[in-house]
Design an enzyme around this catalytic site. Structure first.
Site, PDB file in Angstrom:
ATOM      1  N   CYS A 186       7.598  -5.532  -4.191  1.00  0.00           N
ATOM      2  CA  CYS A 186       6.508  -4.563  -3.694  1.00  0.00           C
ATOM      3  C   CYS A 186       5.248  -4.787  -4.727  1.00  0.00           C
ATOM      4  O   CYS A 186       5.690  -4.520  -5.937  1.00  0.00           O
ATOM      5  CB  CYS A 186       6.851  -3.151  -3.815  1.00  0.00           C
ATOM      6  SG  CYS A 186       5.728  -2.034  -3.564  1.00  0.00           S
TER       7      CYS A 186
ATOM      8  N   CYS B 270      -7.113   2.271  -7.736  1.00  0.00           N
ATOM      9  CA  CYS B 270      -7.409   2.204  -6.266  1.00  0.00           C
ATOM     10  C   CYS B 270      -8.450   2.826  -6.065  1.00  0.00           C
ATOM     11  O   CYS B 270      -8.653   3.986  -6.696  1.00  0.00           O
ATOM     12  CB  CYS B 270      -6.034   2.527  -5.471  1.00  0.00           C
ATOM     13  SG  CYS B 270      -6.340   2.577  -3.522  1.00  0.00           S
TER      14      CYS B 270
ATOM     15  N   CYS C 124      -1.371  10.456  -3.554  1.00  0.00           N
ATOM     16  CA  CYS C 124      -0.914   9.158  -4.300  1.00  0.00           C
ATOM     17  C   CYS C 124      -1.141   9.556  -5.631  1.00  0.00           C
ATOM     18  O   CYS C 124      -2.452   9.619  -6.248  1.00  0.00           O
ATOM     19  CB  CYS C 124      -1.290   8.152  -3.617  1.00  0.00           C
ATOM     20  SG  CYS C 124      -0.854   6.524  -4.234  1.00  0.00           S
TER      21      CYS C 124
ATOM     22  N   CYS D 144       7.368   5.163  -3.582  1.00  0.00           N
ATOM     23  CA  CYS D 144       5.894   5.056  -3.212  1.00  0.00           C
ATOM     24  C   CYS D 144       5.163   5.938  -3.742  1.00  0.00           C
ATOM     25  O   CYS D 144       5.624   7.340  -3.791  1.00  0.00           O
ATOM     26  CB  CYS D 144       6.249   5.383  -1.358  1.00  0.00           C
ATOM     27  SG  CYS D 144       7.039   4.060  -0.555  1.00  0.00           S
TER      28      CYS D 144
HETATM   29  N1  SAH Z   1      -3.223   1.059  -0.031  1.00  0.00           N
HETATM   30  C1  SAH Z   1      -2.205   0.909   0.756  1.00  0.00           C
HETATM   31  C2  SAH Z   1      -1.008   0.440   0.109  1.00  0.00           C
HETATM   32  C3  SAH Z   1      -0.412   1.257  -0.775  1.00  0.00           C
HETATM   33  S1  SAH Z   1       1.111   1.264   0.058  1.00  0.00           S
HETATM   34  C4  SAH Z   1      -1.786   1.732   1.919  1.00  0.00           C
HETATM   35  O1  SAH Z   1      -2.294   2.933   1.883  1.00  0.00           O
HETATM   36  O2  SAH Z   1      -1.008   1.498   2.819  1.00  0.00           O
HETATM   37  C5  SAH Z   1       2.254   2.605  -0.402  1.00  0.00           C
HETATM   38  C6  SAH Z   1       2.582   3.442   0.632  1.00  0.00           C
HETATM   39  O3  SAH Z   1       3.009   4.745  -0.054  1.00  0.00           O
HETATM   40  C7  SAH Z   1       1.485   4.100   1.548  1.00  0.00           C
HETATM   41  O4  SAH Z   1       2.265   4.105   3.010  1.00  0.00           O
HETATM   42  C8  SAH Z   1       1.233   5.193   0.838  1.00  0.00           C
HETATM   43  O5  SAH Z   1       0.556   6.351   1.900  1.00  0.00           O
HETATM   44  C9  SAH Z   1       2.580   5.656   0.517  1.00  0.00           C
HETATM   45  N2  SAH Z   1       2.585   6.794  -0.552  1.00  0.00           N
HETATM   46  C10 SAH Z   1       1.480   6.927  -1.391  1.00  0.00           C
HETATM   47  N3  SAH Z   1       1.913   8.165  -2.279  1.00  0.00           N
HETATM   48  C11 SAH Z   1       3.154   8.627  -1.824  1.00  0.00           C
HETATM   49  C12 SAH Z   1       4.035   9.612  -2.329  1.00  0.00           C
HETATM   50  N4  SAH Z   1       3.379  10.310  -3.179  1.00  0.00           N
HETATM   51  N5  SAH Z   1       5.100   9.718  -1.619  1.00  0.00           N
HETATM   52  C13 SAH Z   1       5.430   8.787  -0.725  1.00  0.00           C
HETATM   53  N6  SAH Z   1       4.703   7.947  -0.207  1.00  0.00           N
HETATM   54  C14 SAH Z   1       3.580   7.649  -0.704  1.00  0.00           C
END
Ligand code: SAH
Length: 343
Positions: A104, A111, A118, A338
């Site tokens: 990953c 960001c 997030c 994530c």
């Molecule tokens: N900016 C891109 C890449 C990040 S991917 C995007 O938004 O898709 C990371 C993934 O983890 C995304 O689907 C994001 O929404 C998710 N994510 C972010 N914070 C999270 C959290 N606290 N718990 C679970 N998933 C989360």
């Protein structure tokens, strides 16, 4: 200033080699040496002619991000803290699955999307990663695996789901993908690479024209626009319908799906009414739905729904005949799951 070797896709490197008359096979050989064999210095190889070595030494550098910290969870997830040449850091995670790993990767320092759920978003945006910093994460993580876990060091997938919004750094992400796909090098299959976006429309519009055929994932998280606005502020600017229409226009290879990630947050987007809205929205699309339980981080304001509620949501979606998985959380104990990446 010297150029990074890891910033050149194969076409560009071949052109340099041709212009400098370094020999027909040199570009392929260099790709094999640095990417397939994961060697950092070309000068240790007897295959390099004196002329080529001199040229490379004068014009290229082979620096990679440095592993500063390694965190290993009992579920075998590994999180790396990488130090970049300017002293900034990013994180990369290896997620184990049946004896192989998904890497990953991060695409930015911080960001700019500022999503409310997030952890990375709370640190703000610092800068885009360069191609060599993205490629270097993968090469160094692979090297760490072969040194430290020689019996299970195979890579399964690459996902752009670390820190940053990959489509907000389109050029470097695109070029890294081209490098990953190149046959003499890492030779990853296109269906093993996934780029995840929060719905950054300018990037999706370029994707349609320029991106190699890798997988798309959209962080959907809510169908209702008020809820999606709260979760993903760029939703105000790039309307979900426009985003979906643009994704619909990106040609899908046979047997491929678009992955829709749906974060599950207690009492915000986890009711069966929400599930039905999601099912109706995606019903006629080649969609694969990935439900992600919210992962908490210090001072986060949301909660994860209980298992029964997530299960009911999943079953409701399955009623629409769509493939759905409920993601199991890995790496939680080392803040590698994530949305938990922040340096
Ligand atoms: N900016 C891109 C890449 C990040 S991917 C995007 O938004 O898709 C990371 C993934 O983890 C995304 O689907 C994001 O929404 C998710 N994510 C972010 N914070 C999270 C959290 N606290 N718990 C679970 N998933 C989360």
């Amino acid at each position: 200033m010297k150029q990074s070797f890891y910033s050149l896709n194969f076409t560009e490197l071949s052109q340099v080699c041709r212009e400098q008359d370094l020999g027909r096979e040199v570009a392929s050989w260099l790709y094999n040496w640095h990417y397939k064999q994961n060697q950092q210095s070309p000068f240790q190889s007897p295959r390099l002619s004196k002329k080529a070595a001199e040229f490379l030494g004068n014009h290229f550098e082979f620096q990679r991000p440095e592993i500063q910290e390694v965190h290993q969870a009992t579920d075998r997830t590994v999180k790396f803290l990488f130090q970049l040449a300017d002293g900034r850091s990013v994180e990369t995670v290896l997620i184990p699955f049946q004896g192989k790993y998904t890497a990953c990767l991060s695409s930015q320092v911080g960001c700019a999307m500022n999503c409310s759920f997030c952890y990375t978003g709370t640190q703000g945006f610092t800068r885009n990663l360069k191609t060599q910093e993205i490629v270097g994460q993968l090469l160094e993580a692979k090297r760490w695996l072969s040194d430290n876990r020689p019996n299970d060091c195979r890579l399964l997938n690459v996902v752009f789901m670390g820190q940053g919004e990959p489509l907000h750094n389109f050029d470097a992400v695109k070029k890294s993908v081209e490098i990953f796909l190149t046959q003499n090098g890492l030779s990853l299959a296109d269906h093993k690479i996934t780029i995840s976006t929060a719905g950054y429309l300018p990037g999706l519009m370029r994707w349609r024209e320029e991106m190699p055929t890798v997988n798309i994932a959209l962080s959907l998280h809510a169908v209702d626009s008020d809820v999606r606005n709260e979760l993903i502020p760029i939703n105000r600017k790039y309307d979900l319908n426009e985003v979906l229409n643009c994704i619909d226009e990106i040609p899908l290879q046979d047997k491929r799906f678009v992955t829709f990630e749906y974060l599950m947050i207690a009492d915000l987007n986890d009711s069966t009414t929400d599930a039905k809205a999601l099912g109706s929205l995606l019903q006629n699309r080649r969609a694969f739905i990935n439900l992600i339980p919210f992962n908490p981080f210090p001072n986060s304001r949301y909660k994860r729904p209980d298992d029964g509620r997530m299960q009911a949501f999943k079953e409701c979606l399955e009623g629409f005949g769509m493939p759905v998985t409920l993601r199991t959380t890995k790496g939680d104990a080392i803040l590698a799951a994530c949305g938990q990446l922040k340096v």
